[in-house]
Write a protein that holds these residues in place. Structure first.
Motif, short mmCIF file in Angstrom:
data_model
loop_
_atom_site.label_atom_id
_atom_site.label_comp_id
_atom_site.label_asym_id
_atom_site.label_seq_id
_atom_site.Cartn_x
_atom_site.Cartn_y
_atom_site.Cartn_z
N LEU A 163 -4.20 10.11 -1.68
CA LEU A 163 -3.20 10.05 -2.75
C LEU A 163 -2.04 10.99 -2.49
CD1 LEU A 163 -5.56 9.85 -5.86
CD2 LEU A 163 -4.01 8.05 -5.06
N ALA A 164 -2.34 12.17 -1.94
CA ALA A 164 -1.27 13.12 -1.63
C ALA A 164 -0.32 12.53 -0.59
CB ALA A 164 -1.86 14.43 -1.13
N VAL A 165 -0.87 11.88 0.42
CA VAL A 165 -0.05 11.23 1.44
C VAL A 165 0.80 10.13 0.82
CG1 VAL A 165 -0.18 9.62 3.39
CG2 VAL A 165 -1.38 11.79 3.49
N SER A 166 0.20 9.32 -0.02
CA SER A 166 0.93 8.23 -0.64
C SER A 166 2.10 8.73 -1.48
CB SER A 166 -0.01 7.39 -1.51
OG SER A 166 -0.98 6.74 -0.71
N GLY A 167 1.93 9.92 -2.08
CA GLY A 167 2.97 10.45 -2.93
C GLY A 167 4.16 11.02 -2.21
N CYS A 168 3.98 11.44 -0.95
CA CYS A 168 5.09 12.09 -0.24
C CYS A 168 5.47 11.41 1.06
CB CYS A 168 4.77 13.56 0.02
SG CYS A 168 3.41 13.85 1.17
N ALA A 169 4.80 10.33 1.43
CA ALA A 169 5.02 9.69 2.74
C ALA A 169 6.44 9.16 2.90
CB ALA A 169 4.02 8.56 2.95
N ALA A 170 7.13 8.89 1.80
CA ALA A 170 8.51 8.40 1.90
C ALA A 170 9.42 9.42 2.56
CB ALA A 170 9.04 8.04 0.51
N LEU A 171 9.00 10.68 2.60
CA LEU A 171 9.83 11.73 3.21
C LEU A 171 9.58 11.91 4.70
CD1 LEU A 171 9.78 14.49 0.44
CD2 LEU A 171 11.56 12.82 0.94
N VAL A 172 8.63 11.19 5.26
CA VAL A 172 8.43 11.24 6.70
C VAL A 172 9.63 10.58 7.39
CG1 VAL A 172 7.00 10.44 8.64
CG2 VAL A 172 5.92 11.26 6.53
N ASP A 173 10.13 11.21 8.45
CA ASP A 173 11.24 10.64 9.21
C ASP A 173 10.86 9.23 9.66
OD1 ASP A 173 13.18 9.95 11.07
OD2 ASP A 173 13.24 11.92 12.01
N PRO A 174 11.67 8.21 9.31
CA PRO A 174 11.33 6.83 9.71
C PRO A 174 11.19 6.65 11.22
CG PRO A 174 13.12 6.86 8.09
CD PRO A 174 12.90 8.27 8.51
N LYS A 175 11.85 7.51 11.99
CA LYS A 175 11.78 7.41 13.45
C LYS A 175 10.59 8.14 14.05
CE LYS A 175 16.82 7.00 13.85
NZ LYS A 175 18.06 7.62 14.41
N ILE A 357 -0.64 9.05 -7.44
CA ILE A 357 -1.39 8.40 -8.51
C ILE A 357 -0.50 7.43 -9.27
CG2 ILE A 357 -2.53 8.80 -10.72
CD1 ILE A 357 -3.55 11.46 -9.56
N LEU A 358 0.70 7.87 -9.63
CA LEU A 358 1.62 7.01 -10.38
C LEU A 358 1.98 5.76 -9.59
CD1 LEU A 358 4.06 9.67 -11.90
CD2 LEU A 358 2.45 8.24 -13.17
N LEU A 359 2.35 5.93 -8.34
CA LEU A 359 2.76 4.80 -7.52
C LEU A 359 1.62 3.81 -7.35
CD1 LEU A 359 4.87 6.72 -4.88
CD2 LEU A 359 5.74 4.98 -6.45
N ARG A 360 0.43 4.35 -7.18
CA ARG A 360 -0.72 3.47 -7.00
C ARG A 360 -1.02 2.64 -8.24
NH1 ARG A 360 -6.79 4.62 -6.35
NH2 ARG A 360 -7.52 2.61 -7.06
N MET A 361 -0.98 3.28 -9.42
CA MET A 361 -1.23 2.54 -10.67
C MET A 361 -0.16 1.47 -10.87
SD MET A 361 -2.66 5.29 -13.50
CE MET A 361 -1.22 6.37 -13.43
N MET A 362 1.09 1.82 -10.61
CA MET A 362 2.17 0.85 -10.79
C MET A 362 2.04 -0.30 -9.80
SD MET A 362 5.38 3.42 -11.51
CE MET A 362 5.28 4.64 -12.84
N HIS A 363 1.63 0.01 -8.59
CA HIS A 363 1.43 -1.05 -7.59
C HIS A 363 0.30 -1.98 -8.03
CE1 HIS A 363 1.43 -2.87 -3.58
NE2 HIS A 363 0.12 -2.86 -3.68
N GLU A 364 -0.79 -1.40 -8.53
CA GLU A 364 -1.92 -2.22 -8.99
C GLU A 364 -1.50 -3.13 -10.15
OE1 GLU A 364 -5.64 0.83 -7.97
OE2 GLU A 364 -4.76 0.79 -9.98
N ASP A 365 -0.61 -2.63 -11.00
CA ASP A 365 -0.15 -3.41 -12.15
C ASP A 365 1.02 -4.33 -11.82
OD1 ASP A 365 -2.04 -2.08 -13.59
OD2 ASP A 365 -0.65 -0.82 -14.72
N ARG A 366 1.44 -4.32 -10.55
CA ARG A 366 2.58 -5.11 -10.11
C ARG A 366 3.82 -4.84 -10.99
NH1 ARG A 366 1.03 -9.23 -6.65
NH2 ARG A 366 2.82 -10.50 -7.21
N ALA A 367 4.00 -3.55 -11.28
CA ALA A 367 5.06 -3.15 -12.22
C ALA A 367 6.44 -3.52 -11.73
CB ALA A 367 4.98 -1.63 -12.44
N TRP A 368 6.68 -3.44 -10.43
CA TRP A 368 8.00 -3.73 -9.90
C TRP A 368 8.26 -5.23 -9.86
CZ3 TRP A 368 4.86 -0.02 -7.44
CH2 TRP A 368 5.24 1.30 -7.70
#
Length: 372
Positions: A163-175, A357-368
């Protein structure tokens, strides 16, 4: 209202499902909301749609984030953080102390009220190392249910890291083809070797190796003392942390050789180091989250902290009296990680477990999907 929008890939940030499918909010917190309303809590007009809450009760902090889905992730509508030191003295007694539990329950009651006032419709309320390690961890969870009306979930180490990785992985350099992600907690440190984005959309699927180390800012500070910390004592702390890190460092030895490799840290320690580096008159998440620091910058801040006495650390707006005895313990863990995985740069994340946690719940609920 806190207006913060996380620029994250909506479909790319979720973790593997937990073993239990029970929604902790429906198990206890929803009843608390009903009771809150029955006692005359003000009813404010609320927008349509789901409101989510993520609560992380750690060894040192109790933190809550309440958010609603937005175009690029979510928009924070309320937040709460209080240092409760739930794990105080745990290393010596193997039990959560009465005073520590009292502080935590008081903070959780504030969280319950905030969730009720914001009309939270789904939540996940987790607790980590202190309750995992304590012989009376389950007893404390039952007390929280009875007194605060909240159902805490003691998550395992793998779930916490994911969950910690999922919460901050967007900040990993895409390259970057490889990164070491670490979360320095109060009672443990989660560390993950993460592969590049080309391997999978889901950050949890890119985990190559992970470990939960039995070192955190509270445990290290209690072992060595956190008030008078000179260079010699600091180096002993680093050596102790490096020993705990050795098995993971051996498994992830190839990580630093990949193209674009860098470190990504998420914790109060790294955000404090970033705030001091920037010379902030008071801590500002907007300035810190996503900041790139060079290794010389990190070393300069750590050297400054070692030279400060306790009073100077307590007076620093980015540290404060509640954390003045813990910050150098966190820096020792940080330094052990830096030495094991040398990198010219480290990215600072003021996001992690709660955001995951937030992103995962929203993904499960297909919130986007519903917003399109």
């Amino acid at each position: 209202m806190v207006a913060v929008e996380d620029r994250q890939q909506a479909g790319a940030a979720h973790a593997a499902p937990p073993k239990s499918s029970v929604d902790p909010w429906r198990a206890g917190a929803a009843a608390a909301v009903a009771a809150h309303r029955q006692h005359g809590a003000p009813q404010s007009a609320r927008p349509h749609g789901a409101t989510y809450a993520a609560l992380d009760l750690g060894t040192n902090n109790c933190r809550l984030l309440i958010a609603r889905p937005a175009q690029h992730g979510f928009r924070v509508v309320d937040a709460f953080s209080r240092i409760v030191r739930l794990g105080e003295g745990l290393g010596a007694s193997s039990k959560l102390g009465d005073a520590a539990m009292d502080r935590a329950v008081d903070a959780l009651k504030v969280c319950r009220s905030k969730m009720a006032n914001r009309g939270v419709t789904r939540a996940r309320l987790v607790t980590t190392e202190a309750c995992r390690a304590a012989t009376n961890g389950l007893e404390f969870v039952r007390r929280v249910s009875a007194e605060a009306g909240l159902a805490l979930e003691i998550i395992d180490q793998r779930t916490e890291a994911s969950l910690a990785v999922s919460g901050c992985a967007a900040l990993v350099d895409p390259k970057a083809e490889s990164a070491i992600v670490f979360d320095i907690g109060g009672g443990s440190t989660e560390i993950i070797w993460l592969g590049g984005r080309n391997e999978a959309r889901d950050p949890a699927a890119r985990i190559r190796e992970w470990a939960s180390l039995p070192i955190g800012v509270v445990t290290v500070a209690e072992r060595y003392g956190g008030v008078d910390v000179g260079r010699e004592l600091f180096e002993r702390m680093v050596a102790d942390c490096a020993q705990a890190l050795e098995p993971f460092a051996a498994k992830a030895a190839r990580a630093s050789g990949a193209a674009g490799f860098h470190l990504l840290g998420t914790s109060g320690t790294v955000t404090t180091v970033a705030g001091i580096h920037l010379g902030l008159p008071r801590y500002d998440r907007r300035e810190v989250d996503g900041l790139w620091m060079q290794q010389d910058d990190v070393l300069s801040v750590i050297d400054r902290l070692i030279e400060m006495d306790y009073a100077a650390r307590a007076a620093n707006a980015c540290i404060g009296r509640d954390r003045a005895d813990l910050v150098l313990a966190g820096c020792a863990i940080f330094e052990a990680i830096r030495r094991a995985f040398p990198s010219e740069r480290v990215r600072i994340a003021d996001r992690g477990l709660r955001e995951g946690i937030l992103l995962r719940m929203m993904h499960e609920d297909r919130a986007w999907w519903r917003r399109r």
